[in-house]
Design a protein around this motif. Sequence first.
Motif, PDB file in Angstrom:
ATOM      1  N   TYR A  79      36.454  -4.798 -69.493  1.00 30.54           N
ATOM      2  CA  TYR A  79      36.592  -6.184 -69.947  1.00 30.54           C
ATOM      3  C   TYR A  79      35.689  -6.449 -71.150  1.00 30.54           C
ATOM      4  N   LEU A 124      40.926  -9.889 -65.249  1.00 28.63           N
ATOM      5  CA  LEU A 124      39.696  -9.237 -65.678  1.00 28.63           C
ATOM      6  C   LEU A 124      38.561 -10.258 -65.664  1.00 28.63           C
ATOM      7  N   THR A 175      35.980  -5.501 -63.832  1.00 26.52           N
ATOM      8  CA  THR A 175      35.982  -5.187 -65.268  1.00 26.52           C
ATOM      9  C   THR A 175      37.177  -4.367 -65.728  1.00 26.52           C
ATOM     10  N   SER A 176      38.022  -3.923 -64.783  1.00 27.66           N
ATOM     11  CA  SER A 176      39.190  -3.143 -65.188  1.00 27.66           C
ATOM     12  C   SER A 176      40.306  -3.347 -64.181  1.00 27.66           C
ATOM     13  N   ASN A 177      41.512  -2.998 -64.582  1.00 21.85           N
ATOM     14  CA  ASN A 177      42.667  -3.002 -63.682  1.00 21.85           C
ATOM     15  C   ASN A 177      43.682  -2.002 -64.233  1.00 21.85           C
TER      16      ASN A 177
END
Length: 201
Positions: free
Chosen positions: A6, A133, A138-140
């Motif tokens: 992110y 996010l 912080t991520s996906n």
Amino acid sequence: MAITTYAELQTSIGNWLNRDDLAAVIPDFIALAEATIARDLRHFKQEKRVTTSVDERYENLPNDWLEILQVQLSDGGVLSSISAAEMETRRALDGTAGRPRYMRLTADQIELYPTPDTPYDVLMQYYARTPALTDVDTSNWLLRDAPDVLLYGALVASAPYLVDDGRITTWAALYQAGIEGLNAENMKGRHAGPLRMGVPR
């Protein structure tokens, strides 16, 4: 630079906009992009399955649902989707409770017919909203697999704030190309048949 978190996405957006005074609003651009992507994208990596018990006419849908794929009773039988008019017609003809066979979506709920006469376990398959996010999450999957879609989506979302940025046409075209590529990947993944090898006779 690589875009894997992110924070890196925010930095990249600032770099593309060539501005160092947007830190407070870049998260808004990303949130707006995520909302647009939720409307535009349907991908098998968004699919989710939940098992729940239903015992009322109306049951709440999952908070992250975008689109129903299938609702099936755990002991067999897929619920058919019908219109509001057909639902009312069926209820008028036979309002008795029983084993659910039909469903329709209404507001953030699913209406079942017949109304369950006892609790039934159902398996619901649906497209789920990709988790947003944040500084914590912080991520996906979308950031890992298609950071360009989030980047260009956020850049498009920045245009009204920045007013009359001539690059929006380019960013919008790149965003659309990314969405179309992911949707095509979804269709290919859904309809590709198993590998078959011919045996010489």
